[in-house]
Design an enzyme around this catalytic site. Structure first.
Site, PDB file in Angstrom:
ATOM      1  N   THR A  54       0.842  -1.186   0.000  1.00  0.00           N
ATOM      2  CA  THR A  54       0.000   0.000   0.000  1.00  0.00           C
ATOM      3  C   THR A  54       0.882   1.241   0.000  1.00  0.00           C
ATOM      4  O   THR A  54       1.946   1.252   0.625  1.00  0.00           O
ATOM      5  CB  THR A  54      -0.911   0.027   1.245  1.00  0.00           C
ATOM      6  OG1 THR A  54      -1.667  -1.174   1.298  1.00  0.00           O
ATOM      7  CG2 THR A  54      -1.863   1.223   1.208  1.00  0.00           C
ATOM      8  N   GLY A 137      -3.470  -0.997   7.159  1.00  0.00           N
ATOM      9  CA  GLY A 137      -4.570  -1.938   7.310  1.00  0.00           C
ATOM     10  C   GLY A 137      -5.611  -1.467   8.291  1.00  0.00           C
ATOM     11  O   GLY A 137      -6.019  -0.303   8.307  1.00  0.00           O
TER      12      GLY A 137
END
Length: 251
Positions: A54, A137
């Site tokens: 990410t 997350g």
């Protein structure tokens, strides 16, 4: 001063997301339930934490225009593959659908899966504009909540606020067999709350990527611009000067 995030609220909010989040285009979302977030968290998952990738990008300009985005392939299965004709990189976000009938995030044609991404744009009453983004997350809202007060204060040092120790709570998503609070050095951590709630507590001796990678850009009311990149990652803060020369401040 560090914002004091309640462990109970962090756990309850994470559990409420699991139960109640879905695509509002195809299902009715219990917004009041998401705001209340008082139910206990779901049981911890067993097994190893899947790995993913990410990146967060943030920017502001002198006129107050702000952009924050997160690009994520999520986890490993079927992800990270490049489709050669379009250049599109495949991701694994569909794995976040629920297979429980009636769940707001149930797998359905045309529906978007629930996810943890929460890039944020903030404009305060005094005119401060902040673009925030965070890898991490399920811990993303926990991390941003701990930073919000300082990064929106034009008198604060943006880089110092992001570099400060913080804490997160999770289980499988943090490679832990049970729900655990991980506290970095210097973090104002809820160790007492963890003990009361029966949650494990670990004080770390170094920073960890599990506490997120935050990128931030800010425009203050006096026109001053600032940007900061998380030292837990390999990003950099860039400033475009008036003569179009770019200055880089690596994390």
């Amino acid at each position: 001063a560090a914002a004091r995030l309640s462990l109970d609220r962090a756990r309850a909010a994470s559990a409420a997301r699991d139960r109640l989040l879905g695509d509002p285009r195809v299902t009715e979302i219990d917004v009041a339930g998401l705001r209340a977030a008082t139910a206990p968290p779901a049981a911890a998952f067993n097994g190893a934490r899947p790995h993913g990738d990410t990146v967060a990008v943030t920017a502001v300009d002198a006129d107050g225009r702000a952009v924050t985005l997160i690009q994520s392939v999520y986890q490993t299965f079927g992800a990270g593959l490049l489709e050669p004709q379009t250049g599109i990189v495949l991701h694994n976000r569909g794995s976040a659908f629920s297979l429980v009938p009636g769940h707001p995030g149930a797998l359905a044609p045309g529906a978007r899966p629930p996810h943890t991404l929460c890039p944020a744009l903030v404009e305060t009453a005094d005119g401060t504009v902040v673009a925030l983004g965070c890898q991490g997350g399920r811990a993303q809202p926990q991390v941003l909540a701990q930073l919000a007060a300082d990064v929106t204060d034009p008198a604060s040092d943006l880089q110092s606020a992001i570099a400060r120790g913080r804490w997160v709570v999770g289980a499988r998503d943090m490679d832990r067999a049970r729900e655990t609070v991980l506290a970095e050095p210097g973090a104002v951590a809820p160790d007492g709350e963890a003990a009361d709630a029966g949650v494990a507590f670990e004080r770390l001796d170094t920073f960890t990527g599990l506490a997120g990678h935050v990128q931030a850009a800010r425009l203050s009311p006096d026109g001053a611009q600032a940007a900061a990149a998380d030292p837990r990652a390999d990003g950099a803060a860039l400033t475009l000067t008036t003569d179009d020369e770019t200055e880089a401040t690596p994390s």
